[in-house]
Write a protein that holds these residues in place. Sequence first.
Motif, PDB file in Angstrom:
ATOM      1  N   SER A 227       0.504  -1.369  -0.055  1.00 29.05           N
ATOM      2  CA  SER A 227       0.268  -0.189   0.116  1.00 29.05           C
ATOM      3  C   SER A 227       0.911   1.974  -0.318  1.00 29.05           C
ATOM      4  O   SER A 227       0.426   1.828  -0.069  1.00 29.05           O
ATOM      5  CB  SER A 227      -0.546  -0.093   1.163  1.00 29.05           C
ATOM      6  OG  SER A 227      -0.331  -0.396   2.215  1.00 29.05           O
ATOM      7  N   LEU A 228       2.348   0.857   0.896  1.00 33.27           N
ATOM      8  CA  LEU A 228       2.978   2.489   0.437  1.00 33.27           C
ATOM      9  C   LEU A 228       4.263   1.988  -0.272  1.00 33.27           C
ATOM     10  O   LEU A 228       4.374   2.649  -1.067  1.00 33.27           O
ATOM     11  CB  LEU A 228       3.186   2.921   2.191  1.00 33.27           C
ATOM     12  CG  LEU A 228       4.154   3.762   2.371  1.00 33.27           C
ATOM     13  CD1 LEU A 228       3.714   4.755   1.495  1.00 33.27           C
ATOM     14  CD2 LEU A 228       4.443   3.829   4.062  1.00 33.27           C
TER      15      LEU A 228
ATOM     16  N   LEU B 165       5.863   3.768  -3.970  1.00 34.17           N
ATOM     17  CA  LEU B 165       6.797   4.789  -4.248  1.00 34.17           C
ATOM     18  C   LEU B 165       7.449   4.359  -5.095  1.00 34.17           C
ATOM     19  O   LEU B 165       8.113   5.149  -5.471  1.00 34.17           O
ATOM     20  CB  LEU B 165       5.595   5.801  -3.399  1.00 34.17           C
ATOM     21  CG  LEU B 165       4.788   6.219  -3.012  1.00 34.17           C
ATOM     22  CD1 LEU B 165       4.412   6.956  -1.701  1.00 34.17           C
ATOM     23  CD2 LEU B 165       4.484   6.723  -3.706  1.00 34.17           C
TER      24      LEU B 165
ATOM     25  N   GLN C 174       1.876  12.030   6.792  1.00 31.52           N
ATOM     26  CA  GLN C 174       1.795  11.109   5.450  1.00 31.52           C
ATOM     27  C   GLN C 174       1.871  11.509   4.272  1.00 31.52           C
ATOM     28  O   GLN C 174       2.923  11.730   3.945  1.00 31.52           O
ATOM     29  CB  GLN C 174       0.327  11.205   5.897  1.00 31.52           C
ATOM     30  CG  GLN C 174      -0.504   9.663   4.166  1.00 31.52           C
ATOM     31  CD  GLN C 174      -1.477   9.404   5.081  1.00 31.52           C
ATOM     32  OE1 GLN C 174      -3.011  10.622   4.469  1.00 31.52           O
ATOM     33  NE2 GLN C 174      -2.155   8.386   4.083  1.00 31.52           N
ATOM     34  N   LEU C 175       1.851  12.821   3.926  1.00 34.16           N
ATOM     35  CA  LEU C 175       2.088  13.038   2.818  1.00 34.16           C
ATOM     36  C   LEU C 175       3.968  13.315   2.805  1.00 34.16           C
ATOM     37  O   LEU C 175       4.754  13.169   1.818  1.00 34.16           O
ATOM     38  CB  LEU C 175       1.196  14.744   2.888  1.00 34.16           C
ATOM     39  CG  LEU C 175       2.467  15.589   1.955  1.00 34.16           C
ATOM     40  CD1 LEU C 175       1.678  14.686  -0.027  1.00 34.16           C
ATOM     41  CD2 LEU C 175       1.645  16.998   1.293  1.00 34.16           C
TER      42      LEU C 175
ATOM     43  N   SER D 126       6.132  11.452   4.846  1.00 32.49           N
ATOM     44  CA  SER D 126       6.575  10.340   4.512  1.00 32.49           C
ATOM     45  C   SER D 126       6.374   9.888   2.723  1.00 32.49           C
ATOM     46  O   SER D 126       7.531   8.723   2.067  1.00 32.49           O
ATOM     47  CB  SER D 126       5.870   9.029   5.462  1.00 32.49           C
ATOM     48  OG  SER D 126       5.908   7.877   5.131  1.00 32.49           O
ATOM     49  N   ARG D 127       5.214   9.796   2.141  1.00 31.51           N
ATOM     50  CA  ARG D 127       5.488   9.329   0.719  1.00 31.51           C
ATOM     51  C   ARG D 127       6.555  10.311  -0.088  1.00 31.51           C
ATOM     52  O   ARG D 127       6.950   9.830  -0.952  1.00 31.51           O
ATOM     53  CB  ARG D 127       4.043   9.721   0.467  1.00 31.51           C
ATOM     54  CG  ARG D 127       2.557   8.560   1.244  1.00 31.51           C
ATOM     55  CD  ARG D 127       1.521   9.557   0.257  1.00 31.51           C
ATOM     56  NE  ARG D 127       0.650   8.351   0.904  1.00 31.51           N
ATOM     57  CZ  ARG D 127       0.481   6.841   0.361  1.00 31.51           C
ATOM     58  NH1 ARG D 127      -0.119   6.763  -0.626  1.00 31.51           N
ATOM     59  NH2 ARG D 127      -0.765   6.199   1.212  1.00 31.51           N
TER      60      ARG D 127
ATOM     61  N   THR E 244       9.764   8.829   1.079  1.00 33.55           N
ATOM     62  CA  THR E 244       9.637   7.344   0.119  1.00 33.55           C
ATOM     63  C   THR E 244       9.328   6.606  -1.011  1.00 33.55           C
ATOM     64  O   THR E 244      10.982   6.241  -2.166  1.00 33.55           O
ATOM     65  CB  THR E 244       8.341   6.562  -0.132  1.00 33.55           C
ATOM     66  OG1 THR E 244       8.264   6.703   1.888  1.00 33.55           O
ATOM     67  CG2 THR E 244       7.811   4.980  -0.255  1.00 33.55           C
ATOM     68  N   PHE E 245       8.827   8.097  -2.351  1.00 36.45           N
ATOM     69  CA  PHE E 245       9.414   8.892  -3.214  1.00 36.45           C
ATOM     70  C   PHE E 245      11.183   9.442  -3.688  1.00 36.45           C
ATOM     71  O   PHE E 245      11.102   8.256  -4.623  1.00 36.45           O
ATOM     72  CB  PHE E 245       8.515   9.416  -4.173  1.00 36.45           C
ATOM     73  CG  PHE E 245       8.229   9.982  -5.639  1.00 36.45           C
ATOM     74  CD1 PHE E 245       8.382   8.361  -6.540  1.00 36.45           C
ATOM     75  CD2 PHE E 245       9.161  10.741  -5.945  1.00 36.45           C
ATOM     76  CE1 PHE E 245       8.618   8.316  -8.177  1.00 36.45           C
ATOM     77  CE2 PHE E 245       9.752  11.222  -6.997  1.00 36.45           C
ATOM     78  CZ  PHE E 245       8.935   9.856  -8.616  1.00 36.45           C
TER      79      PHE E 245
END
Length: 244
Positions: free
Chosen positions: A73-74, A78, A128-129, A131-132, A135-136
């Motif tokens: 999911s995460l 990404l 959350q933003l 972290s994403r 990760t990208f």
Amino acid sequence: MTDPWLWLGLFILLAYTIEAITGFGSIVIALSLGAMLLPIPELLPVLVPLNVLMSGYLTCKHRQHINWHLLTSLILPLMLAGTLTGYLLIPWLGAAFLKVLFGLLVIWFAGRELWRMAGGKVAAPHGQLTSRALTFSAGITHGLFASGGPLLVYALAGIRMDKARTRATLLSVWFTLNLTLSLLYLYDGSLVGSLHRLVWYLPLLVAGVMAGEFLHHRLNEDRFRQAVYLVLLITGCLLVVRSL
């Protein structure tokens, strides 16, 4: 020993010995040292397939501990998108600029770990933003250098998992991403040109793991980690200075 590829064999042996002792960093270590002598795009089609063999075996062995929800999911969506982005960026970035970027990544990673081990503040959980986005970005550094680990671990700060689940989940990430990169190297022809070296380096991977297993309980791991991070910090600085 003037041939840089002979030196790379020594670096591979050292890197996998260190990974077996400490559990981290075979590609970061081998690439950091190897980049002192060879262009990064020439090193990756050798180092990445070697890591696929090791991470694939360990992923299969510890698959029962993988956090599949977090992975699917995460992390993987990404990281895969970032890895493809980084891979596509390589032809647009010069070899010298790649070394500077990688040197800065190594400096940040080694400096952060030395600071943490010296009693520095532990990284706070990210939103959350953020972290994403991190990760990208970790995926991009993986596409460029097959070294997304430092940024990914930072991106996942605050996500609570036990040691076994964290290790198994990250191993599955490296196996998936490095297998993807290996297929891309096969498609662009760079892997075919590296196959003869892979055959010679594979026994060094096995020897390094065996040496690391032997040394694992005979060394003070914290002091050994500090020494490794210090070497990486110096190597990162040299890569930046020599490339400017």
